[in-house]
Design an enzyme around this catalytic site. Structure first.
Site, short mmCIF file in Angstrom:
data_model
loop_
_atom_site.label_atom_id
_atom_site.label_comp_id
_atom_site.label_asym_id
_atom_site.label_seq_id
_atom_site.Cartn_x
_atom_site.Cartn_y
_atom_site.Cartn_z
N ASP A 11 -40.82 -23.77 -11.52
CA ASP A 11 -39.80 -23.67 -12.59
C ASP A 11 -38.76 -24.76 -12.34
O ASP A 11 -38.18 -24.85 -11.26
CB ASP A 11 -39.15 -22.28 -12.53
CG ASP A 11 -38.24 -22.01 -13.73
OD1 ASP A 11 -38.24 -20.88 -14.25
OD2 ASP A 11 -37.49 -22.94 -14.15
N ASP A 108 -40.44 -25.33 -19.27
CA ASP A 108 -40.15 -25.82 -17.92
C ASP A 108 -40.81 -25.03 -16.80
O ASP A 108 -40.39 -25.12 -15.66
CB ASP A 108 -38.64 -25.93 -17.70
CG ASP A 108 -38.02 -24.62 -17.28
OD1 ASP A 108 -38.50 -23.56 -17.72
OD2 ASP A 108 -37.04 -24.66 -16.51
N GLU A 109 -41.85 -24.27 -17.11
CA GLU A 109 -42.49 -23.53 -16.01
C GLU A 109 -43.99 -23.44 -16.19
O GLU A 109 -44.50 -23.43 -17.30
CB GLU A 109 -41.89 -22.12 -15.86
CG GLU A 109 -41.98 -21.34 -17.10
CD GLU A 109 -41.46 -19.91 -17.00
OE1 GLU A 109 -41.60 -19.26 -15.96
OE2 GLU A 109 -40.95 -19.44 -18.02
P1 TTP Z 1 -34.68 -21.52 -17.57
O1 TTP Z 1 -35.79 -21.98 -16.68
O2 TTP Z 1 -34.48 -20.06 -17.73
O3 TTP Z 1 -33.28 -22.09 -17.04
P2 TTP Z 1 -32.93 -23.50 -16.43
O4 TTP Z 1 -34.15 -24.31 -16.18
O5 TTP Z 1 -31.89 -24.16 -17.27
O6 TTP Z 1 -32.23 -23.11 -15.08
P3 TTP Z 1 -32.90 -22.51 -13.77
O7 TTP Z 1 -34.38 -22.40 -14.02
O8 TTP Z 1 -32.56 -23.50 -12.70
O9 TTP Z 1 -32.24 -21.21 -13.56
O10 TTP Z 1 -34.84 -22.12 -19.01
C1 TTP Z 1 -35.37 -23.42 -19.25
C2 TTP Z 1 -34.65 -24.08 -20.40
O11 TTP Z 1 -34.72 -23.26 -21.56
C3 TTP Z 1 -33.17 -24.29 -20.15
O12 TTP Z 1 -32.90 -25.50 -19.46
C4 TTP Z 1 -32.59 -24.27 -21.53
C5 TTP Z 1 -33.51 -23.36 -22.31
N1 TTP Z 1 -32.86 -22.04 -22.49
C6 TTP Z 1 -32.19 -21.78 -23.67
O13 TTP Z 1 -32.15 -22.62 -24.58
N2 TTP Z 1 -31.54 -20.59 -23.82
C7 TTP Z 1 -31.53 -19.62 -22.86
O14 TTP Z 1 -30.93 -18.57 -23.04
C8 TTP Z 1 -32.24 -19.90 -21.63
C9 TTP Z 1 -32.25 -18.89 -20.53
C10 TTP Z 1 -32.88 -21.11 -21.50
MG MG Z 2 -35.83 -23.52 -15.23
#
Ligand code: TTP
Ligand code: MG
Length: 363
Positions: A11, A108-109
């Site tokens: 992730d 992103d995962e």
């Molecule tokens: P995540 O993987 O949940 O969050 P992140 O990558 O920003 O942070 P981390 O993994 O380090 O905790 O989500 C991936 C992307 O999805 C995030 O960069 C932006 C988008 N997203 C939204 O648009 N709204 C949201 O509520 C969430 C959780 C994520």
């Molecule tokens: Mg992330």
């Protein structure tokens, strides 16, 4: 020593904000806040915040007005979906060069089954190598979970962000999950968590040790058993590669209920573009388009339509999703979540009819 089964969950860290840093190195280390909706007003919500911004208490889904109070010196940027999709594909391509056994689950995962890649290096060593590879090749930080199954790998990747590498050795799954709040167990939504809490089940460990009859009474025979299996860290789902992918989906969760029609339509358009990009990349065409709506009372509905001919075009997906939306959503009803899913795939090589099944009206 090689693991009998070794699964990674990867992730990316603060993904949207990290991409903004990669394309504009001047921003490196600054508190970056990427905003959905209108970045320059009080409206809109935080999509994500860089780790520097998180230190001020800013997090995903926070209203931008609140973020500005907590972090007035933050760099506020509007969401750029196309850009993030490009960088996402760069990472996924890089990983697919290591093994075809990659299952992308969101922008992103992904999961990777690296069992057969072990040799000189064992699973955790390969994971560390990939993490480094992603960093040097794309500039993006990733957190990785290593475990014997997808469920535990997923739980592990979130354990030590950013840039975490969390290894759950085979046999230690239940112990690893045990102290976590039951609502954190992947697949347990807030509604179930509340129900479990009301039964005195507070942690994942409580769930693993709960009386199976009581779980069955409350959740039904299959789900009751399944919940308990998951709590013990047992799961048999396999990594599904893109060739076997049954559907692709994108979702937006709104932490402030959204009923603004223009905003909802913009999300449909963006999600359709995201999905079209992924279909195109995987050389797939989809014939069934579905939407998912969740209302502010957690009622969730899905509606689907099957097209006369399959597509990988954003406008066609958005048109179908918009049509479903018009039928399923009464104007002004607040939504908590909106999703678009495409399925019923054929490969691009298959004969394809270009005509749209119903008249195509451009807006
Ligand atoms: P995540 O993987 O949940 O969050 P992140 O990558 O920003 O942070 P981390 O993994 O380090 O905790 O989500 C991936 C992307 O999805 C995030 O960069 C932006 C988008 N997203 C939204 O648009 N709204 C949201 O509520 C969430 C959780 C994520
Ligand atoms: Mg992330």
């Amino acid at each position: 020593m090689a693991w009998l089964r070794c699964i990674l969950h990867i992730d990316l860290d603060a993904f949207y904000a990290s991409v903004e840093e990669v394309v504009n190195p001047d921003l490196a280390g600054l508190p970056i806040i990427v905003v959905m909706g209108e970045a320059n007003t009080q409206r809109g919500a935080v999509a994500t915040a860089s780790y520097a911004a998180r230190r001020f208490g800013v997090h995903s889904a926070m209203p931008v007005g609140q973020a500005r109070k907590l972090c007035p010196q933050g760099v506020y940027l509007p969401v750029r979906h196309g850009l993030y999709e490009e960088h996402s594909q760069k990472v996924m391509d890089l990983l697919r060069q290591q093994t075809p056994l990659i299952e992308q689950v969101s922008i992103d995962e992904c999961y990777a089954d690296i069992t057969a890649l072990q040799g000189e290096l064992d699973g955790p060593q390969i994971a560390a190598q990939w993490q480094e590879l992603v960093k040097t090749q794309t500039g993006l930080g990733a957190s990785v979970g290593v475990a014997a199954n997808k469920l535990v790998a997923k739980m592990a990747s979130g354990h030590n962000k950013p840039s975490g590498l969390t290894v759950v050795e085979p046999g230690y799954e239940a112990e690893f999950l045990s102290p976590m709040p039951v609502g954190d167990l992947y697949g347990v939504g807030p509604k179930w968590a509340a129900r479990l809490n009301s039964l005195g089940v507070m942690t994942v460990g409580d769930l693993a040790a709960a009386d199976l009859d009581i779980l069955r009474e409350n959740f039904g025979p299959h789900l009751g058993q399944d919940l308990q299996e998951r709590a013990a860290g047992r799961s048999s789902e396999t990594v599904i590669t893109s060739r076997e992918t049954k559907s692709l989906s994108a979702e937006r969760t709104f932490f402030e209920d959204t009923y603004n029609r223009a905003e909802l339509w913009r999300h449909i358009q963006q999600m359709s573009e995201e999905l079209a990009g992924r279909l195109h990349k995987q050389e797939l065409l989809a014939r069934t388009i579905a939407i998912k709506l969740r209302f502010n009372n957690w009622r969730t509905i899905t509606r689907a339509i099957t097209l006369a001919s399959p597509t990988d075009l954003a406008d066609e997906i958005a048109f179908a999703a918009g049509g479903l939306m018009r039928m399923a959503w009464k104007r002004g009803t607040p939504l908590r979540l909106l999703g678009v899913r495409v399925s019923n795939f054929s490969e691009t090589g298959a004969p394809r009819q270009l005509l749209f099944p119903y008249s195509y009206r451009t807006r």
